[in-house]
Design a protein around this motif. Structure first.
Motif, mmCIF file in Angstrom:
data_model
loop_
_atom_site.group_PDB
_atom_site.id
_atom_site.type_symbol
_atom_site.label_atom_id
_atom_site.label_comp_id
_atom_site.label_asym_id
_atom_site.label_seq_id
_atom_site.Cartn_x
_atom_site.Cartn_y
_atom_site.Cartn_z
ATOM 1 N N LEU A 148 76.716 48.654 65.068
ATOM 2 C CA LEU A 148 76.723 49.862 64.422
ATOM 3 C C LEU A 148 74.844 49.807 64.127
ATOM 4 O O LEU A 148 74.026 50.018 63.543
ATOM 5 C CB LEU A 148 77.318 51.017 63.798
ATOM 6 C CG LEU A 148 78.843 51.558 64.762
ATOM 7 C CD1 LEU A 148 79.476 51.982 63.943
ATOM 8 C CD2 LEU A 148 77.972 52.402 65.826
ATOM 9 N N GLU A 149 74.824 49.242 62.736
ATOM 10 C CA GLU A 149 73.945 48.896 61.788
ATOM 11 C C GLU A 149 73.202 48.018 62.597
ATOM 12 O O GLU A 149 71.850 48.937 62.052
ATOM 13 C CB GLU A 149 74.952 48.355 60.791
ATOM 14 C CG GLU A 149 75.438 48.832 59.403
ATOM 15 C CD GLU A 149 76.628 48.447 58.163
ATOM 16 O OE1 GLU A 149 75.578 46.882 58.924
ATOM 17 O OE2 GLU A 149 76.639 48.152 57.469
ATOM 18 N N LEU A 152 71.753 51.121 65.421
ATOM 19 C CA LEU A 152 71.175 52.555 64.930
ATOM 20 C C LEU A 152 69.792 52.459 64.745
ATOM 21 O O LEU A 152 68.792 53.474 64.988
ATOM 22 C CB LEU A 152 71.683 53.101 63.900
ATOM 23 C CG LEU A 152 72.861 53.217 64.125
ATOM 24 C CD1 LEU A 152 73.726 53.256 62.800
ATOM 25 C CD2 LEU A 152 73.065 54.759 64.526
ATOM 26 N N PRO A 158 69.827 58.587 69.365
ATOM 27 C CA PRO A 158 70.772 57.873 68.241
ATOM 28 C C PRO A 158 72.819 57.920 69.280
ATOM 29 O O PRO A 158 72.676 59.134 69.261
ATOM 30 C CB PRO A 158 71.645 58.682 66.905
ATOM 31 C CG PRO A 158 70.010 59.454 67.184
ATOM 32 C CD PRO A 158 69.152 59.695 68.177
ATOM 33 N N ASN A 182 76.762 58.180 59.456
ATOM 34 C CA ASN A 182 75.751 58.549 60.544
ATOM 35 C C ASN A 182 75.508 58.971 61.342
ATOM 36 O O ASN A 182 75.356 58.999 62.483
ATOM 37 C CB ASN A 182 75.852 56.398 60.797
ATOM 38 C CG ASN A 182 75.211 55.147 60.186
ATOM 39 O OD1 ASN A 182 74.547 55.557 60.208
ATOM 40 N ND2 ASN A 182 76.659 55.007 59.967
#
Ligand code: A2P
Length: 277
Positions: A148-149, A152, A158, A182
């Motif tokens: 995810l990091e 994103l 998103p 998030n």
């Protein structure tokens, strides 16, 4: 024990893009294409489910489409998810093929099934599918915090969902926290541990206290954490049983006892053993 504090509002959860996802869905992983799949989908809709979860890799989208139509439930009342099979190159083209198999104009949610070849390359194609109106919401599956990091910062639209293996025994607290930070709804696949957790003594004790079944306790645990659950069954009576979740509540002690069953160490990973490289 019925409890009026368990409300109808638990039946849907709002996603960060403004769509709503029903918190109970029918999963059809490992259900072969054909009448078994068709019937399971139709029964679920007859029994009040409004959310069906399939995938390109399952090979049963046509049967899901037949079940949807046979149910007679209006399309706009049903939340349909399919997943991009990442052996294909183009998520937008793959979704068009899915829509033809499903007999639909759009899916409610389209997610990358797993981050094969890395977590970022497929996302522009997911965004194209979204921009074309073929997927109302887009997201991912089997993505850990590291995935995810990476994704994103590259995303224009998103992801709003991360669907992962999740249950009291796989209580991925760090992943759940990161999703919450998030604006991503964590969704639970294999909420019954593909059936393995139904034999748990701890779950059986709690079920007995509430005069419920182990399946209902495991699913209710997810609902009380605000997590959509997609149990799989091809048996009508089990599909019905798994839907009886909104007329009882677990106590704080029950929840704490279930939380403590975690065997992942509260991991930020989506899976202990990846099947892709
Ligand atoms: P079946 O499809 O034969 O009914 P998960 O959702 O975690 O993947 O678990 C699915 C497995 O659990 C399947 O083997 C399914 O069997 C079984 N199952 C689903 N619901 C129930 C239930 N209420 N009671 C017992 N087994 C169930």
């Amino acid at each position: 024990m019925p409890d009026s504090t368990s409300t109808a509002e638990e039946r849907v959860r709002e996603l960060a893009d403004g769509s709503s996802i029903p918190t109970l869905g029918l999963g059809v992983w490992q259900v072969p294409s054909g009448p078994e799949c068709e019937h399971a989908v139709r029964w679920a809709l007859e029994l009040g489910y409004r959310h069906i979860d399939t995938a390109q890799a399952y090979g049963n989208e046509e049967s899901v489409g037949l079940g949807l139509r046979e149910s007679g439930v209006p399309r706009e009342e049903i939340f349909v998810t399919t997943k991009f099979f990442p052996k294909h190159k183009d998520p937008a083209a793959a979704l068009e093929a899915s829509l033809r198999r499903l007999g639909l104009d759009y899916v409610d949610l389209y997610i990358i099934h797993w981050p094969a070849g890395g977590p970022t390359w497929a996302w522009p194609g997911m965004e194209r599918a979204h921009d074309a109106g073929h997927a109302r919401s887009i997201g991912v599956s089997n993505f850990g915090v590291d995935d995810l990091e990476q994704l994103l910062p590259t995303a224009t639209v998103p992801p709003v969902v991360d669907q992962v293996q999740f249950s009291p025994y796989e209580y991925r607290q760090a992943l759940l926290d990161s999703c919450r930070q998030n604006g991503i709804a964590l969704e639970a696949y294999s909420p019954l541990g593909t059936g393995r957790h139904l034999g748990s003594e701890a779950v059986a004790r709690i079920a007995q206290r509430h005069e419920r079944t182990p399946a209902q306790v495991l699913l209710r645990w997810g609902i009380e954490h605000g997590i959509p659950v997609i149990p799989k069954s091809t048996h009508r009576e089990r599909i019905a049983e798994n839907a009886q979740l909104f007329d009882f509540r677990l106590s704080d002690e029950d929840i704490a006892e279930l939380d403590a069953l975690d065997r992942t160490g509260g991991t930020d990973r989506a899976l202990e053993h990846k099947w892709w490289s």
